[in-house]
Structures are given as structure tokens and as C-alpha cells.
Design an enzyme around this catalytic site. Structure first.
Site, PDB file in Angstrom:
ATOM      1  N   HIS B  38       0.826  -1.215   0.000  1.00 44.80           N
ATOM      2  CA  HIS B  38       0.000   0.000   0.000  1.00 44.80           C
ATOM      3  C   HIS B  38       0.865   1.274   0.000  1.00 44.80           C
ATOM      4  CE1 HIS B  38       0.624  -0.006   4.454  1.00 44.80           C
ATOM      5  NE2 HIS B  38       0.437   1.297   4.323  1.00 44.80           N
ATOM      6  N   ASP B  92      -0.003  -7.508   1.646  1.00 45.35           N
ATOM      7  CA  ASP B  92       0.504  -6.125   1.629  1.00 45.35           C
ATOM      8  C   ASP B  92       2.038  -6.157   1.618  1.00 45.35           C
ATOM      9  OD1 ASP B  92       0.660  -3.426   1.701  1.00 45.35           O
ATOM     10  OD2 ASP B  92       0.047  -3.222   3.814  1.00 45.35           O
ATOM     11  N   SER B 194       4.527   2.741   7.814  1.00 42.83           N
ATOM     12  CA  SER B 194       4.175   1.636   6.909  1.00 42.83           C
ATOM     13  C   SER B 194       5.364   1.180   6.071  1.00 42.83           C
ATOM     14  CB  SER B 194       3.067   2.071   5.953  1.00 42.83           C
ATOM     15  OG  SER B 194       1.879   2.222   6.657  1.00 42.83           O
TER      16      SER B 194
END
Lengths: 422, 251
Positions: B38, B92, B194
Site C-alpha cells: 500500500h 501487503d 508503513s
């Protein structure tokens, strides 16, 4: 002028000759003739050894006769009372009388005619080497078949020159061998082989019989072998005096057989063959020759193979083998070929590592790679060391020519994370 | 990072900073950065930095800048039109192939990839380390790298976290075996972290090294529990992708 005949009469003949007189007649007939002098009348005071009065015949400084006294012909059919055959075309007749004659003497009457001389037989010296042909007023020489008359018109020789031998083997003999060889001859032969072969002459001792040398050791008749830069002989004598095998080191040999006027012997014969010119076996270091032979000769080709780790540098390129051919001059076509150690050159650098500066980059040398520690390590532990191989590459036992890889060390922070416990 | 502390990059030398996305990544090789899908699913050529503790004066740190050559998002990652309403973070994970190799050193070095063998397994209670320049309890983002140590927990703990997201119903989030939960006691990753590594120290073959077992993926509420991509499930894909794309891209 020389005449073919003539008359000589003593002074006052047929009257009494005077006292104290000396008269000389020079008689000459044409060249090539002799003189026949004969007396038809002789009436000269006699004395011992014709000391008082005489008629003297001299030819060539030699007294042919001295006459005195009275003579009559013994042959009723011939008026000749005395005669001389002079093998010369000149003579001198001298009449001499002393101061007093007790009696009346009428002197002499003589005649001369030119006579043919047989030059072939009338002289001690042989005028011709072979055949003598007399004719009136001269002679000529002639020769047997296959001989020719030399320019001196007296001696015959053999026309024996000109033979050129081109076959690889052969036999050559002197003219007439084993019969007597001709005198006065010069025989020139040539052996002419193709390039790359040398003439080898083989002579048996008993096949050689040439007039021996004189007291000074000079050959009267001789056999000589001549190359561009060497001379074998002269040889003469009974039995070959030289080496029984002559390696001439030349593909062309002139053979000269010279004979003098005399002393004909059996002559000679020999065999020859063409031996290929050999090239020296000179294997350079760090190489082998294929095929390997004890002796290499003309047209032989060898492959020069460098041992592992060695190469032949030619300009900007290199090869591991080369060819060389034995040439007609006994030298190799590639005489400068040398096997040099392979040079691997500077080892290639690697990322994230380095290679130690090698002391030597030739075949067999070793280099070592290291990685930038502690952040990189060598992917294959065994890949640090490389050796200069025969093909000019740096080679590792595990990776071959592939370069070692320095890979990052993972998961090892240079500083621990310290967090106070809550 | 919630519940963390300032850290020097030397403690997390694999930490990569994604500038435009303000996210993290983990250097796993000279040419490869591992991150969350992502982070890069809308960015084709992200600009990254390595070896940084402080994010100040980035324009002067060209030598620490990494240029992406190509991005490999896991094929099972599902693209969505509105990322803010995403509920499915399965798979992911993404790889970024760098144009130039990274020079390793004291401040830059990769983290190890685990293997799928059992000796690399980890379980609840195992401690891991996270790092990043993401949101903290006090700031939306920080300039100084922060790090934290946190345990792996049961996935249920992550599933139980409640947070009012007006766009997403909590029940609609999807949990799979490709994720694991970690956190507790206020230690957590948050927005901006992230793609960073969940690093676990393992002692294998007489050496103690950090392995990237997880990637900061998502969470319902910062400071509680966070969900991390279980990297071990993707080791084969990672290795295959790296092996198949080891050569520089031809123009």
C-alpha cells in the site's frame, strides 16, 4: 728464295780448284722439306780427317759430313758417290783448300733436292698425341672417334663435359671406365638436385685409379668436387684417398676431372644420392614438438606446442601453438618462436572488495580478493584466491573465471537499539 | 512509532525512508527494498533515502537518495479506488528494484530475509523491533528516527481493537494468515511507519542477526496493536522476484 733443288760446284770446277780458298753455300729449301744432298764428283786432296782440303756439310750446327779424297760410284746405275739426307730445310756447305796442292784436284760437284720429311716418323718426338698424317711439306694430327683435336692441333682430348645429373641417385664414371681414361681432357659434370637436398658422394676405394701425384705431391690427373663454398680434392692415386662418403652440404656439385698428356689409368666411378637437408632439433623451453623425431629434414613440418601456461606472442595476439617447416637452407621457417609464460594481466577489480596488488601476473601466480568487512562478506568463502591459468584468465577453484562477489552482511546493526523499559 | 524512543539509524541500518509517501521500507539487498504494497501501489518511481537518522535537509543528501527502477507489488494485492476505505490488506507486500546498488556501511546495511524453514518460525511473545518517522503520541510525524520493541501477540487482540472510522465498519476488516499482530502496552507502529521492518533477532549458526519477519501494514488504532505482513509467507515470492529481475532494466 728457297728453291726445291740446286747445284753446288767447287770453284773452277771442272778445272782445278785454287789454293787457299774457303767458300760457303747456304742451301735452303721451303719449310716442311728436308734436303737430299748428293755428290756426283769428288776430287779433293786427301788428308787425315780431311784436314787440308775438304767439303763440310753442316745442318743446324751439327756437322753432317766432311769429305775429301777421290770417290767413284759403287753403283754402275747411279752417278751418286756420296749422299746426305738432312731432316732440315737448311744446310751449309763449306769448301776449304789449304795453301799448296802437290797435285791438281778438280773439286766436287753436288746437287740438292728438297725431299719430303715424314714428320710422323722421322723425329724422336711424337708430333701428335694420337694419329699423325704426313704430307709433302708437312703433317697434321687427327684423333680417334669421340675425341677432338685441341687448339694446339697436336693433342686429342675427349669432349666429356656438360652432363648434368638431376636424379636423386646416380652413378658417374670417368670416360671409358673401366678402360683407360683419355689424356689431355677436362671433364666437367654437374649434379644438380632440387633445393633442400644435399649431394652425398659414395666412392669405393678400389673404384679409383688416377695417375698418382708427382714428387711434390701435385696430382697430374685429378678429380675434384666443388660446391658453392667448399672444395673436395683434388684426388689422385691408386685407391681413393678421400673419405669414402662425402657429405657436400650442397644441392649442386661440380665434378671436374682433369688429365694431362700422359699416364692414363683406369679412372673412377662413384655413386651419389640426394639426402634431404636436415634442420637442427632445437626445441625451445616450455614447448614440445609434434611429431617428435630424432632428426628433422627438409619439408618436415612440426607443430610447436607451448606447455600449459605458456604462449606464443605474435604482435597483439597470442596463440598456444605454431607451425615451423624445415627449409631448404637447413633452417626452420619460424626460428624465433618462443613460448612465453601466459600473462593474466592485472586482476579485475570487484565491487565492495579489493584485490591485493600481485607481485607477478604470470602463469601460476595467485591473487587474493577481500571484501570490505564488516559490511560485506564473500558470497563463497573459497572464492578468495585466484590463480593465473594457462588460458590467461584468473581462475578460482569454485567459480572458475567468474569474479568473487562481495555481498552485504545482513541483520547486524552497528549499534544496538537501546530503549529504556517503560 | 508509539511507545518508542529516539533511535540512531545505526541501530536500524536497513531502514529506508519513502519521501513522498512518508513511509518506510527495509533494505534487504544492494538492489532491493522490501516495503508494504500500500506504500507503493500509487507510486511508480518513489524517491527513497537510506542511512538517515534525521530527515532534515533531504535535498542536500543526494548521495543517500535511492532511485527506484521498478516496483513489484505482490500479484495478490488488491487495488482499490479509495485507499482510505481499504479493509483488505492481505498480501501487503512489495519490492522495489533500485537503479543503482546501495553502498553498505555503518549506517546502511540490509536486514536478513528469513527462510521458510521451521528454525525461522516465530511465535506469540517473541519480541521484535520496529522503527520509522511516523506518527507518535504527540506528533503526526517526526524528524528523528524512532524505534520500539514490541512482542508478537495473538491475532485476536488486533481483531478486538475498536475504532470509529466513519468510512469503514470494524467488522469489515479482513484478517488472514499472511498477517500477524504485534504490540501492546502502548507500543505500536502508526501512520508513516508503513512498510518498515518488524525485525526479530535470531541466533542461528552461531551468529545473531535481525530478520525481517514483518512489515508495518495497518492497524485500527495507533497505540494498541498493529498488523504486520507475515514476510515468511512471501519468502519464495521475494526470492523468485529478485532472482528473475536481477539484471538492470534495459531502456
Amino acid at each position: 728464295e728457297p728453291t726445291l733443288h740446286g747445284e753446288i760446284l767447287s770453284p773452277n770446277y771442272p778445272q782445278a780448284y785454287p789454293n787457299e780458298i774457303k767458300q760457303t753455300w747456304d742451301v735452303e729449301v721451303p719449310d716442311g722439306f728436308g734436303i737430299h744432298l748428293y755428290f756426283t764428283h769428288l776430287d779433293i786432296e786427301v788428308s787425315e780427317n780431311c784436314l787440308y782440303d775438304s767439303v763440310q756439310i753442316v745442318s743446324g750446327g751439327i756437322e753432317e759430313g766432311k769429305l775429301c779424297g777421290q770417290r767413284t760410284s759403287k753403283n754402275p746405275n747411279s752417278p751418286i758417290i756420296e749422299e746426305f739426307h738432312i731432316p732440315n730445310n737448311k744446310l751449309q756447305v763449306t769448301f776449304t783448300s789449304d795453301f799448296s796442292n802437290e797435285e791438281r784436284y778438280t773439286g766436287f760437284a753436288a746437287y740438292y733436292v728438297a725431299i719430303d720429311i715424314n714428320e710422323c716418323t722421322d723425329f724422336a718426338d711424337v708430333p701428335c698425341s694420337h694419329f699423325c698424317n704426313n704430307f709433302i711439306g708437312g703433317y697434321f694430327c687427327s684423333c680417334p672417334p669421340e675425341y677432338f683435336l685441341h687448339d694446339d692441333m697436336r693433342n686429342c682430348g675427349v669432349n666429356c663435359s656438360g652432363d648434368v645429373f638431376t636424379t636423386l641417385t646416380g652413378e658417374i664414371a670417368s670416360p671409358n671406365y673401366p678402360d683407360l681414361y683419355p689424356e689431355n681432357s677436362r671433364c666437367e659434370y654437374q649434379i644438380q638436385l632440387e633445393d633442400g637436398f644435399q649431394v652425398v658422394v659414395t666412392m669405393k676405394r678400389e673404384d679409383f685409379d688416377v695417375e698418382p701425384a708427382d714428387s711434390q705431391g701435385n696430382c697430374l690427373d685429378s678429380l675434384v668436387f666443388v660446391t658453392r663454398d667448399r672444395r673436395f680434392g683434388p684426388y689422385c692415386g691408386n685407391g681413393f684417398p678421400g673419405p669414402l662418403t662425402i657429405e657436400t652440404k650442397s644441392n649442386t656439385v661440380d665434378i671436374i676431372f682433369q688429365t694431362d698428356l700422359s699416364g692414363q689409368d683406369k679412372g673412377w666411378k662413384f655413386r651419389y644420392h640426394g639426402a634431404p637437408i636436415s634442420c637442427p632439433k632445437e626445441v625451445s623451453p616450455n614447448s614440445i614438438w609434434e611429431p617428435e623425431k630424432a632428426k628433422y629434414v627438409f619439408k618436415d613440418t612440426v607443430k610447436i606446442i607451448c606447455l600449459e601456461g605458456f604462449e606464443i606472442v605474435e604482435g597483439h595476439s597470442s596463440v598456444t601453438s605454431s607451425y615451423s617447416t624445415c627449409q631448404s637452407n637447413g633452417k626452420w621457417s619460424s626460428s624465433t618462436v618462443r613460448c612465453q609464460p601466459v600473462d593474466c594481466g592485472a586482476p579485475e577489480p570487484i565491487r565492495n572488495g579489493k584485490v591485493e596488488e600481485p607481485a607477478d601476473t604470470l602463469f601460476g601466480s595467485a591473487v587474493r580478493y577481500t571484501c570490505e568487512e564488516p559490511y560485506y562478506y564473500m558470497e563463497h568463502e573459497e572464492s578468495a584466491e585466484y590463480q593465473c591459468s594457462g588460458n590467461g584468465s584468473w581462475v578460482n577453484e569454485v567459480l572458475g573465471t567468474e569474479l568473487p562477489k562481495c555481498v552485504p552482511v545482513c541483520g547486524v546493526p552497528s549499534e544496538p537499539f537501546a530503549m529504556s523499559q517503560r | 512509532i508509539f511507545g518508542g524512543a529516539r533511535a540512531n539509524i545505526e541501530s536500524f541500518p536497513w531502514q529506508v525512508f519513502f519521501r513522498s509517501e512518508r513511509a518506510g521500507g527495509a533494505l534487504i539487498d544492494e538492489y532491493w527494498v522490501l516495503t508494504a504494497a500500500h506504500v507503493v501501489d500509487r507510486s511508480y518511481r518513489p524517491t527513497m533515502y537510506t542511512g538517515l537518522t534525521l530527515l532534515t535537509g533531504l535535498h542536500e543528501k543526494k548521495d543517500q537518495m535511492l532511485t527506484a527502477e521498478r516496483i513489484f507489488i505482490h500479484p495478490d494485492w488488491q487495488q482499490v479506488t479509495d485507499p482510505s476505505s481499504r479493509t483488505n490488506f492481505d498480501n501487503d507486500i512489495a519490492l522495489v528494484r533500485l537503479k543503482d546498488p546501495v553502498k553498505m556501511g555503518r549506517t546502511v546495511s540490509p536486514i536478513c530475509l528469513p527462510d521458510s524453514l521451521s528454525q525461522y518460525n516465530f511465535s506469540v511473545g517473541d519480541l521484535g523491533m520496529i522503527s520509522g518517522w511516523g506518527r507518535t503520541e504527540k506528533k503526526d510525524s517526526v524528524y528523528h528516527l524512532r524505534g520500539a520493541v514490541l512482542p508478537v501477540t495473538d491475532l485476536e487482540l488486533c481483531q478486538e481493537v475498536k475504532e470509529k472510522n466513519p468510512k469503514v465498519h470494524p467488522k469489515s476488516y479482513i484478517f488472514t494468515q499472511n498477517m500477524f499482530c504485534a504490540g501492546g502496552a502502548g507500543v505500536d507502529s502508526c501512520q508513516g511507519d508503513s512498510g518498515g521492518a518488524f525485525a526479530v533477532k535470531k541466533s542461528l549458526e552461531n551468529s545473531s542477526r535481525f530478520y525481517v519477519f514483518g512489515l508495518v501494514s495497518w492497524g485500527i488504532k495507533c497505540g494498541t496493536y498493529g498488523i504486520y505482513t507475515n514476510v515468511q509467507n512471501y519468502v519464495e515470492w521475494i526470492r523468485a522476484t529478485m532472482a528473475n529481475n536481477s539484471a538492470p532494466l534495459q531502456d
